[in-house]
Design a protein around this motif. Structure first.
Motif, PDB file in Angstrom:
ATOM      1  N   PHE A 110       0.817  -1.210   0.000  1.00 14.50           N
ATOM      2  CA  PHE A 110       0.000   0.000   0.000  1.00 14.50           C
ATOM      3  C   PHE A 110       0.854   1.263   0.000  1.00 14.50           C
ATOM      4  O   PHE A 110       0.408   2.317  -0.475  1.00 14.50           O
ATOM      5  N   THR A 111       2.069   1.203   0.509  1.00 17.46           N
ATOM      6  CA  THR A 111       2.924   2.383   0.550  1.00 17.46           C
ATOM      7  C   THR A 111       3.137   2.991  -0.827  1.00 17.46           C
ATOM      8  O   THR A 111       3.414   4.181  -0.946  1.00 17.46           O
ATOM      9  N   TYR A 112       2.983   2.180  -1.882  1.00 13.79           N
ATOM     10  CA  TYR A 112       3.201   2.664  -3.243  1.00 13.79           C
ATOM     11  C   TYR A 112       1.914   3.076  -3.952  1.00 13.79           C
ATOM     12  O   TYR A 112       1.951   3.390  -5.142  1.00 13.79           O
ATOM     13  N   SER A 113       0.785   3.065  -3.277  1.00 17.40           N
ATOM     14  CA  SER A 113      -0.490   3.271  -3.972  1.00 17.40           C
ATOM     15  C   SER A 113      -0.539   4.614  -4.697  1.00 17.40           C
ATOM     16  O   SER A 113      -1.012   4.695  -5.842  1.00 17.40           O
ATOM     17  N   LYS A 114      -0.073   5.694  -4.068  1.00 19.69           N
ATOM     18  CA  LYS A 114      -0.112   7.012  -4.724  1.00 19.69           C
ATOM     19  C   LYS A 114       0.908   7.094  -5.854  1.00 19.69           C
ATOM     20  O   LYS A 114       0.623   7.659  -6.916  1.00 19.69           O
ATOM     21  N   LEU A 115       2.099   6.540  -5.627  1.00 16.46           N
ATOM     22  CA  LEU A 115       3.128   6.556  -6.664  1.00 16.46           C
ATOM     23  C   LEU A 115       2.713   5.700  -7.855  1.00 16.46           C
ATOM     24  O   LEU A 115       2.909   6.088  -9.017  1.00 16.46           O
ATOM     25  N   MET A 116       2.114   4.553  -7.587  1.00 17.84           N
ATOM     26  CA  MET A 116       1.642   3.698  -8.680  1.00 17.84           C
ATOM     27  C   MET A 116       0.586   4.410  -9.514  1.00 17.84           C
ATOM     28  O   MET A 116       0.581   4.299 -10.750  1.00 17.84           O
ATOM     29  N   LYS A 117      -0.309   5.124  -8.853  1.00 22.25           N
ATOM     30  CA  LYS A 117      -1.332   5.867  -9.594  1.00 22.25           C
ATOM     31  C   LYS A 117      -0.681   6.867 -10.560  1.00 22.25           C
ATOM     32  O   LYS A 117      -1.095   6.983 -11.725  1.00 22.25           O
ATOM     33  N   GLU A 118       0.343   7.575 -10.089  1.00 21.38           N
ATOM     34  CA  GLU A 118       1.042   8.520 -10.963  1.00 21.38           C
ATOM     35  C   GLU A 118       1.701   7.800 -12.139  1.00 21.38           C
ATOM     36  O   GLU A 118       1.667   8.283 -13.272  1.00 21.38           O
ATOM     37  N   MET A 119       2.295   6.651 -11.871  1.00 21.37           N
ATOM     38  CA  MET A 119       2.946   5.892 -12.937  1.00 21.37           C
ATOM     39  C   MET A 119       1.917   5.310 -13.903  1.00 21.37           C
ATOM     40  O   MET A 119       2.147   5.284 -15.123  1.00 21.37           O
ATOM     41  N   GLN A 120       0.787   4.866 -13.388  1.00 29.06           N
ATOM     42  CA  GLN A 120      -0.276   4.362 -14.260  1.00 29.06           C
ATOM     43  C   GLN A 120      -0.766   5.461 -15.200  1.00 29.06           C
ATOM     44  O   GLN A 120      -0.991   5.228 -16.390  1.00 29.06           O
ATOM     45  N   GLU A 121      -0.949   6.659 -14.654  1.00 25.20           N
ATOM     46  CA  GLU A 121      -1.403   7.769 -15.487  1.00 25.20           C
ATOM     47  C   GLU A 121      -0.376   8.139 -16.544  1.00 25.20           C
ATOM     48  O   GLU A 121      -0.727   8.725 -17.577  1.00 25.20           O
TER      49      GLU A 121
END
Length: 376
Positions: A110-121
């Motif tokens: 979960f620690t990467y949830s915000k960073l993953m969202k940015e990378m997905q976008e």
């Protein structure tokens, strides 16, 4: 090209509140977010975008926001829980390589949830497992076949990558952060270069002067004085950062250590801290990455880290001929403090053609910027 270039985010990140005196949150699920479902399957052939509904305070409406699904797979004799995030519907993939994110000891995917969202976008397909003993993944009892040492974590991660097939079409890109499990992932990347294309190191211990924070070091107190100590994940996740973590995010970090499975998670964390010698692991990682060829490496570093100083990082990048980016006013967890800026640097590195090293020769000096992309 300059011999040493440090990129810095000198401005205070927008939309982030400067650290206030901490108040321990109560555990609760955020009422305005509808979480993803858990799906068990043997492999993940074509994941689809996952969205959650989040309340927008400005419009007063629920908005659909790109997120990650949580899935499960059995690999290496362990039941794994992991987050999967893909670009939005209709978005083109930035690169064919998938990105795997490995968290540090005591934390969760979960620690990467915000960073993953940015990378997905930005067009990346992302995977983040809960490492063994953490989150929703199996927690073998200490003393079992899973020894909670670096070799066990490396072997387990390789089994996870193989079983999910995420490196079947092309090598994956690796992002690591935090303590101990991150070093195990780095050792795997150095030992299995065919599996990994590029490596990004967020704030993680790299050399002399870096040590475990108190929340992890407690288990290594002399004469067994730390045995049975509680897992203070609140302290671990909160006090290394430049900016305050929201109560709902702290609750996610603490959740695995409460309830029926809390003691198993605590025992796994204690076993990890005892079995993994940080100084030895840092030496092994440095030795492994000096022995090129291997995956190209970039360090993306929050220079306001309350746990890890900058100097050992600079020396490490010199020793292994890695490049780096530094962000001021960003703490131990760049993925939490400033995910937008962190994603920008990661994206630029993963998309670059690395022309500066196209001839395959070693870099003779510290390199902070490749010559084929503009990070502005």
């Amino acid at each position: 090209m300059s011999a040493s270039i440090v990129s810095a985010a000198s401005a205070c990140p927008r939309g982030v509140t400067r650290r206030a005196a901490p108040a321990r949150p109560t555990r609760h699920a955020p009422p305005t977010v509808r979480g993803p479902r858990v799906v068990a399957r043997a492999s993940i052939p074509d994941p689809t975008p996952t969205y959650v509904e989040v309340f927008d305070g400005q419009s007063g409406q629920m908005e659909k926001v790109l997120s990650q699904g949580v899935e499960a797979v059995t690999a290496g004799g362990l039941d794994w829980s992991f987050r999967v995030g893909v670009p939005a519907d209709g978005a083109a993939a930035a690169v064919p390589n998938k990105v795997i994110f490995v968290h540090g000891a005591g934390l969760v995917a979960f620690t990467y949830s915000k960073l993953m969202k940015e990378m997905q976008e930005a067009g990346f397909q992302c995977y983040a497992p809960d490492m063994p003993g953490h989150g929703g993944t199996s927690k073998p009892a200490p003393g079992s076949d899973f020894r909670y040492d670096a070799a066990s974590y490396s072997a387990a991660l390789e089994a996870f990558i193989t079983e999910t097939g995420i490196a079947a079409a092309a090598p994956v890109d690796l992002v690591v952060s935090g303590f101990l499990t991150s070093q195990a992932a780095l050792l795997l990347a150095a030992a299995r270069p065919a599996l990994f294309r590029r490596v990004v190191v967020l704030n993680a211990p790299l050399g002399n002067g870096h040590k475990l924070p108190d929340a992890l070091g407690v288990y290594n107190r002399p004469f067994g004085m730390g045995k049975g100590a509680k897992a203070d994940v609140y302290k671990l996740a909160y006090f290394g950062n430049e900016f305050a973590l929201a109560a709902d995010r702290i609750a996610e970090y603490e959740a695995p250590y409460g309830g029926a499975g809390g003691e198993a998670a605590r025992a796994a964390l204690e076993a990890t801290c005892i079995a993994c010698d940080l100084k030895s692991l840092m030496e092994q990682v440095a030795t492994a990455f000096r022995a090129r060829p291997g995956p190209k490496v970039r360090v993306v570093w929050g220079s306001s880290d309350k746990y890890l100083g900058d100097a050992p990082m600079y020396k490490w990048t010199d020793d292994v001929r890695a490049s780096f980016d530094c962000m001021r006013k960003v703490g131990h967890m760049p993925q939490e403090d400033f995910p937008q800026e962190t994603a920008k640097f990661i994206k630029a590195f993963l998309e670059s053609e690395l022309k500066v090293s196209a001839l395959g020769s070693v870099r003779l000096s510290k390199v902070g910027k490749d010559d084929d992309y503009d990070r502005d």
